[in-house]
Design an enzyme around this catalytic site. Structure first.
Site, PDB file in Angstrom:
ATOM      1  N   CYS A 149      68.907  70.320 -13.250  1.00  0.00           N
ATOM      2  CA  CYS A 149      68.885  69.377 -14.383  1.00  0.00           C
ATOM      3  C   CYS A 149      69.145  70.021 -15.741  1.00  0.00           C
ATOM      4  O   CYS A 149      69.237  69.312 -16.744  1.00  0.00           O
ATOM      5  CB  CYS A 149      67.555  68.638 -14.398  1.00  0.00           C
ATOM      6  SG  CYS A 149      67.151  67.906 -12.805  1.00  0.00           S
ATOM      7  N   HIS A 277      62.916  65.724 -22.224  1.00  0.00           N
ATOM      8  CA  HIS A 277      63.373  65.675 -20.835  1.00  0.00           C
ATOM      9  C   HIS A 277      62.777  64.438 -20.164  1.00  0.00           C
ATOM     10  O   HIS A 277      63.480  63.714 -19.465  1.00  0.00           O
ATOM     11  CB  HIS A 277      62.987  66.957 -20.106  1.00  0.00           C
ATOM     12  CG  HIS A 277      63.580  67.094 -18.752  1.00  0.00           C
ATOM     13  ND1 HIS A 277      64.936  67.067 -18.526  1.00  0.00           N
ATOM     14  CD2 HIS A 277      63.002  67.250 -17.529  1.00  0.00           C
ATOM     15  CE1 HIS A 277      65.184  67.204 -17.241  1.00  0.00           C
ATOM     16  NE2 HIS A 277      64.021  67.307 -16.604  1.00  0.00           N
ATOM     17  N   HIS A 311      67.928  59.534 -14.451  1.00  0.00           N
ATOM     18  CA  HIS A 311      68.025  60.994 -14.565  1.00  0.00           C
ATOM     19  C   HIS A 311      69.364  61.401 -13.980  1.00  0.00           C
ATOM     20  O   HIS A 311      69.574  61.326 -12.762  1.00  0.00           O
ATOM     21  CB  HIS A 311      66.874  61.660 -13.810  1.00  0.00           C
ATOM     22  CG  HIS A 311      66.749  63.125 -14.080  1.00  0.00           C
ATOM     23  ND1 HIS A 311      67.781  63.899 -14.580  1.00  0.00           N
ATOM     24  CD2 HIS A 311      65.697  63.981 -13.924  1.00  0.00           C
ATOM     25  CE1 HIS A 311      67.377  65.137 -14.713  1.00  0.00           C
ATOM     26  NE2 HIS A 311      66.119  65.223 -14.322  1.00  0.00           N
TER      27      HIS A 311
END
Length: 387
Positions: A149, A277, A311
């Protein structure tokens, strides 16, 4: 020396291009995620950040996402007159075109042969970088970064390194990932997928929604457009605490944010907005709120955009830096992303935006935290310079 993000191609569940993306954010709390049944085991309904312009059945959706982003920056790139040997490409990804492999496997099982368009190479992690380089006839360094990520946030820092080393004059940098069964079922096996739209920093948060996106910047040492935004700094750390869980004390995230501020020669009070995040998993949000509180206290505006985009994994760092870029490039775009939450008293207190709020932003920090404790923070902002 400043480094400039001269233009942005952006594609996500928020839409295609600058205007659609900004409009979707301005229409909060309008739902932008889509419920599908074709990606999870046993056709379980799952909310995803689907790019609706490309149906899930479309062939080579991964490359089509790239094409949609490239088209947005084509004119700016054409206006920068440099040799092709001085154009580099650095792309973050975590899946490449693995969806094509999933489809190919099903077709092969049913018919005993691979589809005509199937090419195993498309699943190579370097494929998106090489695809872009070929499309642009770019002859400089071309490679992909895959650190889960944080991949595309690292791509921005890597792009700056290429410019600093005089290995390129322009770098196409960013990230791309597309929806596939592997990521959704993989995160589901970790009990990390939410049955509802995710709720970052909320007391009833229950996990993530997976999304897809492409976000591509044109980075250079020179300011080439009136919308050019400065890449002010970046920080990277690797706490290596656990293969998938963040270190609970937030030390890895604190190190990345602190290094980014130092690199940008800024203090915490200089940052107007933080794109967190903010995955809406119990562990990430607890860790990140603690880290942000430690570095910034509770007065800096903070929110996560993952309830709007999902995400997007390898594309998340560039996509969320892209949202910061839009705030900076369009002063009239002042509707901040907000997270409507049920208060969680166990979280450290931060300046979380919980109601629709407008503000003009001059400096942003964007966080990206990944498996293995791979942490990246980047800082974007205005400089008192003009074309």
């Amino acid at each position: 020396m400043p480094f400039w993000l001269n233009d942005l191609g952006i594609v996500s569940a928020l839409g295609v291009g600058h205007q659609q993306t900004m409009q979707s954010i301005s229409l909060q709390p309008k739902q932008t995620l889509t419920e599908v049944t074709s990606l999870a085991f046993e056709q379980r309904p799952t909310f995803v950040g689907l790019v609706n312009e490309l149906p899930l059945t479309a062939s080579m959706r991964f490359y089509q996402l790239i094409d949609l982003a490239l088209a947005q920056i084509a004119d700016t790139l054409t206006g920068i007159n440099i040799p092709s040997s001085r154009i580099a490409v650095v792309i973050g990804t975590s899946t490449a075109a693995i969806q094509e492999g999933e489809r190919g496997r099903i077709a092969h099982a049913a018919k005993g042969k691979w589809p005509e368009e199937f090419d195993y190479y498309d699943q190579a992690l370097v494929a998106p970088a090489n695809y872009i380089a070929k499309k642009l006839a770019a002859k400089g360094p071309s490679y992909s970064i895959s650190t889960a990520c944080s991949s595309s946030a690292k791509a921005l820092i890597s792009a700056r390194a290429l410019l600093s080393a005089d290995l390129a004059d322009v770098v196409i940098c960013g990230g791309v990932d597309s929806l596939c069964q592997l990521t959704i079922n993989g995160f589901d096996s970790l009990s990390s997928i939410s049955d509802e739209i995710c709720k970052p920093f909320s007391g009833d948060r229950a996990g993530i929604n997976i999304g897809e996106a492409a976000a591509l910047f044109i980075m250079s040492k020179e300011q080439h457009t009136k919308q050019s935004i400065a890449f002010l700094g970046g920080g990277e750390s690797s706490d290596a605490h656990h293969i998938s869980a963040p270190i609970a004390d937030g030390s890895g995230a604190i190190a990345a944010m602190t290094m980014a501020l130092q690199d940008a020669n800024l203090t915490p009070s200089d940052i107007d907005y933080i794109n967190a995040h903010g995955t809406a998993t119990p562990q990430n949000d607890a860790m990140e709120s603690l880290a942000i509180s430690e570095v910034f206290g509770k007065n800096t505006k903070v929110s996560s955009s993952k309830h709007l985009t999902g995400h997007t994994l390898g594309a998340a760092g560039a996509l969320e830096a892209g949202l910061c870029w839009l705030y900076l490039a369009y002063p009239e775009f002042n509707q901040l992303v907000c997270n409507q939450v049920i208060k969680d008293d166990s979280l450290a207190e931060i300046g979380l935006i919980t109601q629709p709020e407008k503000a003009v932003i001059n400096t942003c920090l964007s966080n990206s935290f990944a498996f293995g404790g791979n942490n990246v923070s980047v800082v974007l902002g205005h400089l008192n310079e003009s074309l």
